[in-house]
Write an enzyme that holds these catalytic residues in place. Structure first.
Site, PDB file in Angstrom:
ATOM      1  CB  SER A  47      -0.911   0.006   1.233  1.00 30.93           C
ATOM      2  OG  SER A  47      -0.142  -0.008   2.420  1.00 30.93           O
ATOM      3  CE  LYS A  48       3.311   2.223   4.981  1.00 27.05           C
ATOM      4  NZ  LYS A  48       2.692   3.276   5.802  1.00 27.05           N
ATOM      5  CG  ASP A  49       3.812   0.676  -4.652  1.00 27.80           C
ATOM      6  OD1 ASP A  49       4.838   0.620  -3.956  1.00 27.80           O
ATOM      7  OD2 ASP A  49       3.559  -0.144  -5.561  1.00 27.80           O
ATOM      8  CB  ALA A  52       6.117   6.123  -2.505  1.00 26.57           C
TER       9      ALA A  52
END
Length: 346
Positions: A47-49, A52
Site C-alpha cells: 500500500s505504500k506505493d 510514495a
C-alpha cells in the site's frame, strides 16, 4: 498499421485500483461477509506505493524537489521500497533509515532498488540519536538538496489514501461496506480511508489493529501516552512507540491488540487456506477480525473490508521460515509437524 501498442508508460501507472478478494475458508465460522483489499497487487507489492507517488508528486508540484535531488525516509521496509521505485523512474537518489526489526528480505530488496540503507537499532526510544527517526533527520540535515518524507508526521500520508484507497473501496462495495479493519503504524492508511468512508456513511465502523508493545490503543482510549506500554515485539509496520500525527484517532472507532504468535500463524494460514501469499500485518488483520468477531462486532449482514498491506515475499526469513518460527517458540509439536513437508530424495 497505426494501432497504438497497449502498454503502460512505467510501473508507476500500475499503482492503485487493487482488487477486493472474498475470504472464504479462514472466516467460514464467523458471521458476516469478509473481503480483503489486497495491496500486494501494487507494483511495489504494498500500500505504500500510494503514498510514495502522491507525496513525491506533491513535492514536485510545489517545486520542493528536482531531478537529481535526494529522497530521505524512515521506514520498516515497504515505504522505502516504494520510494526507491518511484525515485528510479523520476530520477532521484534515495537514502533510507531502516529499523533492525525489518526482515533481511526487505533490507536486501531496498539495496537491490538502488537505495542507500542505514540499519538502526529497533529497541531504542524514538528520540535516541541511533533511532531510525533521528538518523533520518540527521541525514536530511547533512544532505544538500534532500527532502525528508517523514511519513509519521505528514498529512499527505492521509491524503493519499483519502483520494485513492477510500474511493476505491466505496466503489468496489457499491457503498455496502459496514466495517473496515486495518492495521495502524503511521496511521495514514486507516485514517485516510476512514475520513473518506465516514463522509459517505458515518455509520461505517473503523476498526484498528495494534500490537502488544505499542502505545496506540491506550492513547486512542485515554489520549495519554504511556511509556509503560512499550516493549519489544516482532510484527513489522504495526503499532508505534510514539504518537504519529498521521493518525486521526477521532476517525477510528476501536483498536484491537494482537499477539506476534497468533498473527504469524494467521499469516501462514492465509497462504495455505486462501492461496493469499501476504505479509505479517495481513495475518495480524485476520487475527483481529477473529477477535472482533468473538466480541460480537459483526452479524450476518456485515460487509467487512480488511486491508492486507503487503506481499509475503518480504517475510521469507521470518513468518514463512520454519526455523524462525521455531526460534520464536511459535511452533508446538503439531504445528511443527504440519509445517515440515519437505522431503529430500537421496
Amino acid at each position: 498499421m497505426n494501432e497504438k501498442i497497449n502498454a503502460f508508460e512505467s510501473v508507476l501507472d500500475l499503482i492503485g485500483n487493487t482488487p477486493l478478494i472474498k475470504l472464504n475458508k479462514v472466516t467460514e465460522n464467523l458471521d458476516g461477509n469478509f473481503y480483503a483489499k489486497v495491496e500486494a497487487f501494487n507494483p511495489g507489492h504494498s500500500s505504500k506505493d500510494r503514498i510514495a507517488l502522491y507525496i513525491i508528486e506533491e513535492a514536485e508540484r510545489k517545486g520542493i524537489i528536482s531531478p537529481g535531488d535526494t529522497i530521505i525516509e524512515t521506514t520498516s521496509g515497504n515505504t522505502g521500497f516504494s520510494l526507491a521505485m518511484v525515485s528510479i523512474i523520476k530520477g532521484y537518489h534515495c537514502i533510507l533509515a531502516v529499523s533492525s526489526k525489518s526482515s533481511l528480505d526487505k533490507i536486501d530488496m531496498l539495496r537491490s532498488m538502488g537505495a542507500k540503507v542505514y540499519v538502526c537499532p529497533a529497541n531504542v526510544s524514538a528520540d535516541d540519536e541511533r533511532s531510525y527517526y533521528s538518523v533520518a533527520k540527521r541525514l536530511h540535515e547533512e544532505t544538500k538538496g534532500s527532502v525528508y518524507i517523514n511519513q509519521y508526521f505528514n498529512q499527505l500520508n492521509i491524503d493519499a489514501h483519502y483520494k485513492t484507497t477510500g474511493p476505491e473501496i466505496w466503489e468496489q462495495t457499491k457503498g455496502k461496506i459496514t466495517h473496515l479493519v486495518a492495521c495502524s503504524g503511521t496511521g495514514g492508511t486507516i485514517s485516510g480511508i476512514a475520513k473518506y468512508l465516514k463522509e459517505k456513511n458515518p455509520k461505517i465502523k473503523i476498526l484498528g489493529v495494534d500490537a502488544f508493545g505499542s502505545v496506540l490503543k491506550k492513547y486512542h482510549e485515554t489520549r495519554e501516552f504511556d511509556n509503560e506500554e512499550i516493549y519489544p515485539y516482532r510484527i513489522e509496520g504495526l503499532g508505534k512507540n510514539l504518537i504519529p500525527s498521521a493518525t486521526d484517532f477521532d476517525s477510528i472507532d476501536h483498536f484491537m491488540k494482537v499477539t506476534d504468535e497468533e498473527s504469524a500463524h494467521s499469516t501462514r494460514e492465509l497462504a495455505k487456506r486462501e492461496g493469499l501469499f501476504v505479509g505479517y500485518t495481513s495475518g495480524a488483520v485476520l487475527q483481529a477480525i477473529r477477535q472482533y468477531a468473538q466480541e460480537g462486532e459483526f452479524d450476518k449482514d456485515s460487509n467487512v473490508i480488511a486491508i492486507f498491506p503487503d506481499h509475503g515475499s518480504r517475510y521469507m526469513s521470518k513468518v514463512f521460515s520454519d526455523d524462525w518460527m521455531n526460534e520464536q517458540g511459535f511452533f508446538d509439536s503439531v504445528n511443527l509437524e504440519e509445517a515440515q513437508k519437505i522431503e529430500f530424495i537421496k
